[in-house]
Motif scaffolding. Structure first.
Motif, PDB file in Angstrom:
ATOM      1  N   GLN A  86     117.329  54.770  61.470  1.00  0.00           N
ATOM      2  CA  GLN A  86     117.379  56.271  61.959  1.00  0.00           C
ATOM      3  C   GLN A  86     118.388  56.993  60.886  1.00  0.00           C
ATOM      4  N   GLY A  87     118.554  56.443  59.751  1.00  0.00           N
ATOM      5  CA  GLY A  87     119.294  57.404  58.683  1.00  0.00           C
ATOM      6  C   GLY A  87     120.435  57.784  58.985  1.00  0.00           C
ATOM      7  N   THR A  88     121.198  58.413  58.214  1.00  0.00           N
ATOM      8  CA  THR A  88     122.551  58.896  58.407  1.00  0.00           C
ATOM      9  C   THR A  88     122.758  60.296  57.680  1.00  0.00           C
ATOM     10  N   GLN A 107     113.543  39.691  63.512  1.00  0.00           N
ATOM     11  CA  GLN A 107     113.136  41.071  63.901  1.00  0.00           C
ATOM     12  C   GLN A 107     113.674  41.773  62.332  1.00  0.00           C
ATOM     13  N   VAL A 108     112.865  42.724  61.898  1.00  0.00           N
ATOM     14  CA  VAL A 108     113.087  43.560  60.628  1.00  0.00           C
ATOM     15  C   VAL A 108     113.987  44.853  61.245  1.00  0.00           C
ATOM     16  N   GLN A 109     115.193  44.978  60.946  1.00  0.00           N
ATOM     17  CA  GLN A 109     115.985  46.232  61.293  1.00  0.00           C
ATOM     18  C   GLN A 109     116.762  46.754  60.342  1.00  0.00           C
ATOM     19  N   LEU A 110     116.874  48.057  60.162  1.00  0.00           N
ATOM     20  CA  LEU A 110     117.921  48.671  59.260  1.00  0.00           C
ATOM     21  C   LEU A 110     118.798  49.903  60.070  1.00  0.00           C
ATOM     22  N   VAL A 111     120.168  49.561  59.768  1.00  0.00           N
ATOM     23  CA  VAL A 111     120.933  50.373  60.381  1.00  0.00           C
ATOM     24  C   VAL A 111     122.000  51.237  59.322  1.00  0.00           C
ATOM     25  N   GLU A 112     121.584  52.423  59.159  1.00  0.00           N
ATOM     26  CA  GLU A 112     122.666  53.191  58.199  1.00  0.00           C
ATOM     27  C   GLU A 112     123.740  53.933  58.979  1.00  0.00           C
ATOM     28  N   SER A 113     124.850  54.031  58.152  1.00  0.00           N
ATOM     29  CA  SER A 113     126.020  54.346  58.618  1.00  0.00           C
ATOM     30  C   SER A 113     126.974  54.946  57.469  1.00  0.00           C
ATOM     31  N   GLY A 114     127.946  55.954  57.784  1.00  0.00           N
ATOM     32  CA  GLY A 114     128.893  56.504  56.946  1.00  0.00           C
ATOM     33  C   GLY A 114     128.852  57.742  56.576  1.00  0.00           C
ATOM     34  N   GLY A 115     127.678  58.420  57.125  1.00  0.00           N
ATOM     35  CA  GLY A 115     127.644  59.893  56.636  1.00  0.00           C
ATOM     36  C   GLY A 115     128.568  60.897  57.152  1.00  0.00           C
ATOM     37  N   GLY A 116     128.537  62.086  57.029  1.00  0.00           N
ATOM     38  CA  GLY A 116     129.411  63.043  57.419  1.00  0.00           C
ATOM     39  C   GLY A 116     129.286  64.243  56.678  1.00  0.00           C
ATOM     40  N   LEU A 117     130.419  65.117  57.029  1.00  0.00           N
ATOM     41  CA  LEU A 117     130.378  66.545  56.684  1.00  0.00           C
ATOM     42  C   LEU A 117     131.537  66.171  55.398  1.00  0.00           C
ATOM     43  N   VAL A 118     131.493  66.926  54.218  1.00  0.00           N
ATOM     44  CA  VAL A 118     132.251  66.633  53.165  1.00  0.00           C
ATOM     45  C   VAL A 118     132.303  67.870  52.420  1.00  0.00           C
ATOM     46  N   GLN A 119     133.273  68.271  51.605  1.00  0.00           N
ATOM     47  CA  GLN A 119     133.219  69.342  50.926  1.00  0.00           C
ATOM     48  C   GLN A 119     132.838  69.150  49.429  1.00  0.00           C
ATOM     49  N   PRO A 120     132.044  70.138  48.924  1.00  0.00           N
ATOM     50  CA  PRO A 120     131.608  69.870  47.515  1.00  0.00           C
ATOM     51  C   PRO A 120     132.984  69.192  46.707  1.00  0.00           C
ATOM     52  N   GLY A 121     132.494  68.301  45.920  1.00  0.00           N
ATOM     53  CA  GLY A 121     133.286  67.393  44.989  1.00  0.00           C
ATOM     54  C   GLY A 121     133.823  66.287  45.608  1.00  0.00           C
ATOM     55  N   ASN A 175     129.945  60.161  44.885  1.00  0.00           N
ATOM     56  CA  ASN A 175     131.020  60.909  44.310  1.00  0.00           C
ATOM     57  C   ASN A 175     130.554  62.346  43.864  1.00  0.00           C
ATOM     58  N   SER A 176     131.552  63.268  43.442  1.00  0.00           N
ATOM     59  CA  SER A 176     131.229  64.411  43.029  1.00  0.00           C
ATOM     60  C   SER A 176     129.887  65.165  43.909  1.00  0.00           C
ATOM     61  N   LEU A 177     130.103  65.044  45.070  1.00  0.00           N
ATOM     62  CA  LEU A 177     128.929  65.728  45.920  1.00  0.00           C
ATOM     63  C   LEU A 177     128.871  67.176  45.918  1.00  0.00           C
ATOM     64  N   LYS A 178     127.532  67.676  45.975  1.00  0.00           N
ATOM     65  CA  LYS A 178     127.178  68.728  45.579  1.00  0.00           C
ATOM     66  C   LYS A 178     126.397  69.342  47.120  1.00  0.00           C
ATOM     67  N   PRO A 179     126.144  70.680  47.337  1.00  0.00           N
ATOM     68  CA  PRO A 179     125.444  71.090  48.461  1.00  0.00           C
ATOM     69  C   PRO A 179     124.149  70.659  48.444  1.00  0.00           C
ATOM     70  N   GLU A 180     123.320  70.558  47.358  1.00  0.00           N
ATOM     71  CA  GLU A 180     122.071  70.155  47.218  1.00  0.00           C
ATOM     72  C   GLU A 180     121.842  68.564  47.337  1.00  0.00           C
ATOM     73  N   ASP A 181     123.137  67.830  47.796  1.00  0.00           N
ATOM     74  CA  ASP A 181     122.886  66.384  48.096  1.00  0.00           C
ATOM     75  C   ASP A 181     122.710  66.229  49.621  1.00  0.00           C
ATOM     76  N   THR A 182     122.767  67.410  50.392  1.00  0.00           N
ATOM     77  CA  THR A 182     122.619  67.436  52.005  1.00  0.00           C
ATOM     78  C   THR A 182     121.390  67.065  52.105  1.00  0.00           C
ATOM     79  N   ALA A 183     121.370  65.870  53.095  1.00  0.00           N
ATOM     80  CA  ALA A 183     120.000  65.400  53.405  1.00  0.00           C
ATOM     81  C   ALA A 183     120.471  64.145  54.511  1.00  0.00           C
ATOM     82  N   VAL A 184     119.426  63.720  55.112  1.00  0.00           N
ATOM     83  CA  VAL A 184     119.417  62.533  55.855  1.00  0.00           C
ATOM     84  C   VAL A 184     119.025  61.162  54.913  1.00  0.00           C
TER      85      VAL A 184
END
Length: 116
Positions: free
Chosen positions: A108-110, A1-15, A83-92
């Motif tokens: 389903q994405g994260t 069965q072909v399957q992908l499960v993403e995890s680890g996303g969340g809310l983080v401050q810039p940087g 690392n060094s995340l920016k607001p423009e990195d916001t996405a699924v």
């Protein structure tokens, strides 16, 4: 069965940093180049990081020097260290083969949200 499960996303401050994981099931993922894609609201899905079967890596200019893709073949898992995340990195964020059509599926994405 072909399957992908993403995890680890969340809310983080810039940087800040996040590490995404993608558990892959199916032979296609063992033999293919793998990548991380992202889709921001109102925008098309874009490929941001690729790791070939020979462990070569490629990054979109927008994330180069900040994101690192890696792979644990024993665990059939692909990672994206951001690392060094920016607001423009916001996405699924999604992982998939490169090109994406090889697997025939999407996970389903994260959600990654970079905001103060």
């Amino acid at each position: 069965q072909v399957q992908l499960v993403e995890s680890g996303g969340g809310l983080v401050q810039p940087g800040g940093s996040l590490r995404l994981s993608c558990a892959c099931s199916g032979t296609i993922f063992v033999i293919s180049a793998m990548g991380w894609y992202r889709q921001a609201p109102g925008k098309e899905r874009e490929l941001v990081a690729t790791r070939t079967s020979r462990a070569n890596t490629h990054y979109a200019d927008s994330v180069k020097g900040r994101f690192t893709i890696s792979r644990d073949n024993a665990k059939n898992t692909v990672y994206l260290q951001m690392n060094s995340l920016k607001p423009e990195d916001t996405a699924v964020y999604y992982c998939n083969t490169v090109p994406s059509g090889l697997s025939g599926v999407w996970g389903q994405g994260t959600q990654v949200t970079v905001s103060s």
